[in-house]
Scaffold this active site. Structure first.
Site, PDB file in Angstrom:
ATOM      1  N   SER A 131      10.573  -2.280   2.326  1.00 16.07           N
ATOM      2  CA  SER A 131      10.062  -0.996   1.826  1.00 16.07           C
ATOM      3  C   SER A 131       9.997   0.070   2.903  1.00 16.07           C
ATOM      4  N   GLU A 132      10.235   1.291   2.454  1.00 15.57           N
ATOM      5  CA  GLU A 132      10.167   2.470   3.322  1.00 15.57           C
ATOM      6  C   GLU A 132       9.400   3.553   2.567  1.00 15.57           C
ATOM      7  N   ARG A 248       8.982 -13.734  -5.924  1.00 13.01           N
ATOM      8  CA  ARG A 248       8.248 -13.347  -7.145  1.00 13.01           C
ATOM      9  C   ARG A 248       7.579 -14.559  -7.788  1.00 13.01           C
ATOM     10  N   ARG A 273     -26.522 -18.800 -16.338  1.00 14.29           N
ATOM     11  CA  ARG A 273     -27.255 -17.567 -16.623  1.00 14.29           C
ATOM     12  C   ARG A 273     -27.857 -17.595 -18.033  1.00 14.29           C
ATOM     13  N   GLN A 284     -21.545 -16.304 -28.674  1.00 17.71           N
ATOM     14  CA  GLN A 284     -20.141 -16.445 -29.052  1.00 17.71           C
ATOM     15  C   GLN A 284     -19.231 -15.402 -28.369  1.00 17.71           C
ATOM     16  N   GLY A 345     -24.266  -7.369 -13.895  1.00 19.23           N
ATOM     17  CA  GLY A 345     -24.494  -6.645 -12.634  1.00 19.23           C
ATOM     18  C   GLY A 345     -24.149  -7.487 -11.417  1.00 19.23           C
ATOM     19  N   GLU A 368       6.296  -6.829  -4.371  1.00 20.00           N
ATOM     20  CA  GLU A 368       7.477  -7.647  -4.715  1.00 20.00           C
ATOM     21  C   GLU A 368       8.092  -7.226  -6.050  1.00 20.00           C
ATOM     22  N   THR A 370       7.214  -3.826  -8.820  1.00 20.53           N
ATOM     23  CA  THR A 370       6.126  -3.498  -9.747  1.00 20.53           C
ATOM     24  C   THR A 370       6.407  -4.130 -11.120  1.00 20.53           C
TER      25      THR A 370
HETATM   26  N1  CAA Z   1      18.708 -10.977  -8.114  1.00 22.39           N
HETATM   27  C1  CAA Z   1      19.950 -10.909  -7.591  1.00 22.39           C
HETATM   28  N2  CAA Z   1      20.632  -9.772  -7.467  1.00 22.39           N
HETATM   29  C2  CAA Z   1      20.040  -8.646  -7.883  1.00 22.39           C
HETATM   30  C3  CAA Z   1      18.753  -8.628  -8.430  1.00 22.39           C
HETATM   31  C4  CAA Z   1      18.079  -9.858  -8.550  1.00 22.39           C
HETATM   32  N3  CAA Z   1      16.850  -9.944  -9.050  1.00 22.39           N
HETATM   33  N4  CAA Z   1      18.437  -7.356  -8.759  1.00 22.39           N
HETATM   34  C5  CAA Z   1      19.479  -6.605  -8.420  1.00 22.39           C
HETATM   35  N5  CAA Z   1      20.463  -7.376  -7.893  1.00 22.39           N
HETATM   36  C6  CAA Z   1      21.793  -6.957  -7.403  1.00 22.39           C
HETATM   37  C7  CAA Z   1      22.632  -6.387  -8.519  1.00 22.39           C
HETATM   38  O1  CAA Z   1      23.298  -7.408  -9.204  1.00 22.39           O
HETATM   39  C8  CAA Z   1      23.596  -5.494  -7.763  1.00 22.39           C
HETATM   40  O2  CAA Z   1      24.579  -6.285  -7.166  1.00 22.39           O
HETATM   41  P1  CAA Z   1      26.126  -5.802  -6.985  1.00 22.39           P
HETATM   42  O3  CAA Z   1      26.317  -5.738  -5.512  1.00 22.39           O
HETATM   43  O4  CAA Z   1      26.902  -6.873  -7.604  1.00 22.39           O
HETATM   44  O5  CAA Z   1      26.277  -4.465  -7.621  1.00 22.39           O
HETATM   45  C9  CAA Z   1      22.718  -4.966  -6.632  1.00 22.39           C
HETATM   46  O6  CAA Z   1      21.622  -5.879  -6.491  1.00 22.39           O
HETATM   47  C10 CAA Z   1      22.147  -3.590  -6.900  1.00 22.39           C
HETATM   48  O7  CAA Z   1      21.490  -3.632  -8.134  1.00 22.39           O
HETATM   49  P2  CAA Z   1      21.539  -2.429  -9.165  1.00 22.39           P
HETATM   50  O8  CAA Z   1      22.918  -1.876  -9.234  1.00 22.39           O
HETATM   51  O9  CAA Z   1      20.920  -2.920 -10.419  1.00 22.39           O
HETATM   52  O10 CAA Z   1      20.638  -1.355  -8.387  1.00 22.39           O
HETATM   53  P3  CAA Z   1      19.424  -0.488  -8.885  1.00 22.39           P
HETATM   54  O11 CAA Z   1      19.117   0.420  -7.780  1.00 22.39           O
HETATM   55  O12 CAA Z   1      19.686   0.085 -10.235  1.00 22.39           O
HETATM   56  O13 CAA Z   1      18.219  -1.561  -9.104  1.00 22.39           O
HETATM   57  C11 CAA Z   1      16.372  -2.892  -8.260  1.00 22.39           C
HETATM   58  C12 CAA Z   1      17.790  -2.381  -8.066  1.00 22.39           C
HETATM   59  C13 CAA Z   1      16.404  -4.088  -9.178  1.00 22.39           C
HETATM   60  C14 CAA Z   1      15.459  -1.844  -8.864  1.00 22.39           C
HETATM   61  C15 CAA Z   1      15.899  -3.267  -6.866  1.00 22.39           C
HETATM   62  O14 CAA Z   1      15.954  -2.135  -6.016  1.00 22.39           O
HETATM   63  C16 CAA Z   1      14.502  -3.866  -6.801  1.00 22.39           C
HETATM   64  O15 CAA Z   1      14.337  -5.042  -7.037  1.00 22.39           O
HETATM   65  N6  CAA Z   1      13.470  -3.049  -6.465  1.00 22.39           N
HETATM   66  C17 CAA Z   1      12.143  -3.554  -6.188  1.00 22.39           C
HETATM   67  C18 CAA Z   1      12.000  -3.779  -4.714  1.00 22.39           C
HETATM   68  C19 CAA Z   1      11.012  -4.855  -4.371  1.00 22.39           C
HETATM   69  O16 CAA Z   1      10.822  -5.823  -5.090  1.00 22.39           O
HETATM   70  N7  CAA Z   1      10.396  -4.706  -3.215  1.00 22.39           N
HETATM   71  C20 CAA Z   1       9.522  -5.705  -2.696  1.00 22.39           C
HETATM   72  C21 CAA Z   1       9.324  -5.522  -1.216  1.00 22.39           C
HETATM   73  S1  CAA Z   1       8.714  -7.006  -0.439  1.00 22.39           S
HETATM   74  C22 CAA Z   1       7.120  -7.112  -0.842  1.00 22.39           C
HETATM   75  O17 CAA Z   1       6.614  -6.369  -1.616  1.00 22.39           O
HETATM   76  C23 CAA Z   1       6.394  -8.250  -0.150  1.00 22.39           C
HETATM   77  C24 CAA Z   1       4.963  -8.296  -0.467  1.00 22.39           C
HETATM   78  O18 CAA Z   1       4.402  -7.391  -0.961  1.00 22.39           O
HETATM   79  C25 CAA Z   1       4.170  -9.421  -0.136  1.00 22.39           C
HETATM   80  P1  FAD Z   2       7.339   3.697  -6.330  1.00 19.93           P
HETATM   81  O1  FAD Z   2       8.639   3.025  -6.267  1.00 19.93           O
HETATM   82  O2  FAD Z   2       7.251   5.098  -5.857  1.00 19.93           O
HETATM   83  O3  FAD Z   2       6.790   3.591  -7.818  1.00 19.93           O
HETATM   84  C1  FAD Z   2       5.776   4.451  -8.351  1.00 19.93           C
HETATM   85  C2  FAD Z   2       5.604   4.126  -9.837  1.00 19.93           C
HETATM   86  O4  FAD Z   2       6.798   4.443 -10.552  1.00 19.93           O
HETATM   87  C3  FAD Z   2       5.338   2.646 -10.111  1.00 19.93           C
HETATM   88  O5  FAD Z   2       4.463   2.505 -11.204  1.00 19.93           O
HETATM   89  C4  FAD Z   2       6.704   2.116 -10.471  1.00 19.93           C
HETATM   90  O6  FAD Z   2       6.659   0.941 -11.245  1.00 19.93           O
HETATM   91  C5  FAD Z   2       7.287   3.294 -11.237  1.00 19.93           C
HETATM   92  N1  FAD Z   2       8.738   3.288 -11.203  1.00 19.93           N
HETATM   93  C6  FAD Z   2       9.553   3.472 -10.135  1.00 19.93           C
HETATM   94  N2  FAD Z   2      10.845   3.399 -10.513  1.00 19.93           N
HETATM   95  C7  FAD Z   2      10.856   3.152 -11.839  1.00 19.93           C
HETATM   96  C8  FAD Z   2      11.883   2.957 -12.797  1.00 19.93           C
HETATM   97  N3  FAD Z   2      13.180   2.964 -12.477  1.00 19.93           N
HETATM   98  N4  FAD Z   2      11.542   2.733 -14.077  1.00 19.93           N
HETATM   99  C9  FAD Z   2      10.219   2.698 -14.427  1.00 19.93           C
HETATM  100  N5  FAD Z   2       9.204   2.875 -13.566  1.00 19.93           N
HETATM  101  C10 FAD Z   2       9.523   3.091 -12.290  1.00 19.93           C
HETATM  102  N6  FAD Z   2       7.125  -4.152   1.029  1.00 19.93           N
HETATM  103  C11 FAD Z   2       7.863  -4.862   1.919  1.00 19.93           C
HETATM  104  O7  FAD Z   2       9.054  -4.612   2.096  1.00 19.93           O
HETATM  105  N7  FAD Z   2       7.308  -5.892   2.614  1.00 19.93           N
HETATM  106  C12 FAD Z   2       6.004  -6.233   2.484  1.00 19.93           C
HETATM  107  O8  FAD Z   2       5.541  -7.168   3.139  1.00 19.93           O
HETATM  108  C13 FAD Z   2       5.199  -5.472   1.572  1.00 19.93           C
HETATM  109  N8  FAD Z   2       3.883  -5.757   1.429  1.00 19.93           N
HETATM  110  C14 FAD Z   2       3.094  -4.919   0.683  1.00 19.93           C
HETATM  111  C15 FAD Z   2       1.711  -5.077   0.685  1.00 19.93           C
HETATM  112  C16 FAD Z   2       0.890  -4.181   0.018  1.00 19.93           C
HETATM  113  C17 FAD Z   2      -0.570  -4.344   0.063  1.00 19.93           C
HETATM  114  C18 FAD Z   2       1.475  -3.112  -0.699  1.00 19.93           C
HETATM  115  C19 FAD Z   2       0.615  -2.079  -1.396  1.00 19.93           C
HETATM  116  C20 FAD Z   2       2.830  -2.979  -0.749  1.00 19.93           C
HETATM  117  C21 FAD Z   2       3.665  -3.854  -0.049  1.00 19.93           C
HETATM  118  N9  FAD Z   2       5.040  -3.698  -0.015  1.00 19.93           N
HETATM  119  C22 FAD Z   2       5.812  -4.429   0.859  1.00 19.93           C
HETATM  120  C23 FAD Z   2       5.652  -2.578  -0.731  1.00 19.93           C
HETATM  121  C24 FAD Z   2       5.777  -2.792  -2.223  1.00 19.93           C
HETATM  122  O9  FAD Z   2       6.785  -3.721  -2.507  1.00 19.93           O
HETATM  123  C25 FAD Z   2       6.035  -1.425  -2.883  1.00 19.93           C
HETATM  124  O10 FAD Z   2       4.833  -0.689  -2.789  1.00 19.93           O
HETATM  125  C26 FAD Z   2       6.503  -1.550  -4.307  1.00 19.93           C
HETATM  126  O11 FAD Z   2       7.772  -2.131  -4.363  1.00 19.93           O
HETATM  127  C27 FAD Z   2       6.497  -0.205  -5.042  1.00 19.93           C
HETATM  128  O12 FAD Z   2       7.119   0.802  -4.296  1.00 19.93           O
HETATM  129  P2  FAD Z   2       6.387   2.229  -4.098  1.00 19.93           P
HETATM  130  O13 FAD Z   2       5.042   1.939  -3.570  1.00 19.93           O
HETATM  131  O14 FAD Z   2       7.279   3.085  -3.281  1.00 19.93           O
HETATM  132  O15 FAD Z   2       6.238   2.819  -5.541  1.00 19.93           O
END
Ligand code: CAA
Ligand code: FAD
Length: 384
Positions: A131-132, A248, A273, A284, A345, A368, A370
């Site tokens: 994430s960025e 996930r 309680r 119930q 409370g 991971e 939303t």
């Molecule tokens: N499994 C495997 N491949 C996948 C995939 C999945 N679940 N989801 C997408 N891909 C692949 C697609 O097949 C595609 O592959 P090709 O090279 O063959 O084209 C590629 O990824 C790009 O996918 P899309 O063309 O569908 O791209 P998109 O921009 O429309 O959608 C997305 C991509 C699914 C929204 C993806 O950006 C995503 O999963 N976003 C959420 C990010 C996320 O989960 N962040 C978590 C950060 S870590 C974290 O949060 C840790 C923590 O808190 C503890």
């Molecule tokens: P945004 O992407 O800006 O989303 C804002 C809202 O819009 C959300 O409700 C979202 O569901 C909705 N939305 C966005 N796009 C769509 C769409 N196409 N269709 C419908 N709705 C949409 N990331 C890492 O890489 N590594 C980590 O270890 C990590 N740890 C984390 C720990 C904490 C405590 C938190 C808060 C976040 C962490 N994350 C980490 C980042 C996390 O994965 C992101 O916050 C998350 O993926 C959502 O991105 P965003 O915050 O930019 O929200």
């Protein structure tokens, strides 16, 4: 059942994992859990102990210091740990399913020898940096760049929300090398703490999972040796999505644990309680809450186990993992809110734990991917 071809009777080994994790959570994690939430700090001694118990690299092969266990064992342990301390749960989940699993599955022999053993034994903690500030859900729009030089890459950019941001020793960093190729130009690198130009930025002051540290990380001309790139040139986004599918399942198990922990406390409290001359469990309205809580938790557990089993059987688990996370995180939020209500409370103060669980539950609908992103993933699988 015949429909999904799965048997959820736990084997002796799985029951032993459950017992060990439950016991560890109660004796080691429970005593300081409220304090750690308040001071926003996890105790490194506890991480060391979790490593000794084998919880930091459960699925890693014994060759690299891991437990060599299946995904089902991992989710069973995740549930028990998170039912007491969800911060410990996320530290464990990132290390196991995003960092260790990705390294073992996609890494080279050199990368595994150099990094995996320390991570799997808990000697070092890993972080996963996707994430960025402007690339959360929209993860393909990476601004962090990795410029290819002669024998290294030059890394520049900012990652935010990084779990284990300050406590980690090893980070997997996703960055763009060939912007013209979009997501197919992205790479992933193993980056060590302490390398020149790598700065740990501000710590977030969060609603929940407060004992888990979350930081911004900055990279300025950080030299990353070429042998630290995982996979072929341009494999980074596939790596991120591939590890997140398993991640996930881990977060779904964390959510399940939070819900189960809050339910257990509610059941106990309802028996103790008394109002209007009888335990509130005899009203119930309270019984119906308990019934709904237990039913939804059981449904969530089946989805989590199903996703884990599919992964263990080498079958496609993308949709199952997304469904498990989507459903279990909603169950966690709903169950913890009802748990506070059952406690009245007393539920609103720290001493009774459920207010923390309610705060902790919320993050499972956000990180991971939303809930909205899980629905997007599920729909794409349904419609492809
Ligand atoms: N499994 C495997 N491949 C996948 C995939 C999945 N679940 N989801 C997408 N891909 C692949 C697609 O097949 C595609 O592959 P090709 O090279 O063959 O084209 C590629 O990824 C790009 O996918 P899309 O063309 O569908 O791209 P998109 O921009 O429309 O959608 C997305 C991509 C699914 C929204 C993806 O950006 C995503 O999963 N976003 C959420 C990010 C996320 O989960 N962040 C978590 C950060 S870590 C974290 O949060 C840790 C923590 O808190 C503890
Ligand atoms: P945004 O992407 O800006 O989303 C804002 C809202 O819009 C959300 O409700 C979202 O569901 C909705 N939305 C966005 N796009 C769509 C769409 N196409 N269709 C419908 N709705 C949409 N990331 C890492 O890489 N590594 C980590 O270890 C990590 N740890 C984390 C720990 C904490 C405590 C938190 C808060 C976040 C962490 N994350 C980490 C980042 C996390 O994965 C992101 O916050 C998350 O993926 C959502 O991105 P965003 O915050 O930019 O929200």
């Amino acid at each position: 059942s015949a429909i999904i071809g799965m048997d959820f009777t736990l084997s002796e080994e799985h029951r032993a994992v459950k017992e060990a994790a439950r016991d560890f959570a109660r004796t080691e994690l429970l005593p300081g859990v409220i304090e750690r939430d308040t001071v926003q700090k996890f105790d490194p001694v506890l991480i060391k102990k979790m490593g000794e118990m084998g919880f930091m690299g459960m699925m890693v092969s014994p060759e690299y210091g891991g437990g060599g266990m299946d995904t089902l064992s991992y989710v069973i342990a995740m549930e028990e740990i998170s039912s007491v301390d969800a911060s410990a749960g996320v530290i464990m989940s990132v290390n196991n399913s995003l960092v260790c699993w990705g390294l073992e599955y996609f890494g080279t022999a050199f990368q595994k020898q150099n990094y995996l053993t320390d991570l799997a034994t808990g000697k070092k903690i890993g972080a996963f940096c996707l994430s960025e500030p402007e690339a959360g859900s929209d993860a393909t729009s990476q601004h962090t760049s990795a410029l290819e030089m002669k024998d290294h890459y030059l890394l520049n950019g900012t990652k935010n929300w990084i779990t284990n941001g300050s406590s980690s020793g090893i980070c997997l960093v996703i960055a763009q090398t060939h912007p013209e190729k979009q997501h197919r130009g992205i790479n992933v690198f193993i980056v060590e703490k302490g390398w020149e130009g790598f700065v740990v930025g501000k710590k977030e002051d969060k609603m929940g999972i407060r004992a888990s540290d979350t930081h911004t990380l900055m990279f300025t001309d950080v030299k990353v040796p070429k042998e630290n790139r995982i996979g072929e040139d341009g494999f980074g986004f596939k790596f991120a999505m591939g590890t997140l599918n398993g991640g996930r399942i881990g977060i779904a198990a964390q959510a399940l644990g939070i819900a189960a922990g809050a339910f257990e406390r509610s059941l106990h409290y309802a028996r103790e309680r008394k109002t209007f001359g009888k335990p509130i469990s005899e009203h119930q309205a309270i019984q119906f809450k308990l019934s709904d809580m237990a039913t939804r938790i059981e449904a969530a557990r089946l989805l989590v186990y199903k996703a884990a089993r599919l992964k263990d059987q080498g079958k496609d688990y993308v949709k199952a993992a997304a469904m498990a996370k989507l459903y279990a995180s909603d169950v966690a939020m709903w169950v913890t809110t009802e748990a506070v209500q059952i406690h009245g409370g007393y539920g609103y103060v720290k001493e009774y734990h459920v207010e923390r669980m309610m705060r902790d539950a919320k993050i499972t609908q956000i990180y991971e991917g939303t809930s909205e992103i899980q629905k997007l993933v599920i729909a794409r699988e349904l419609l492809k």
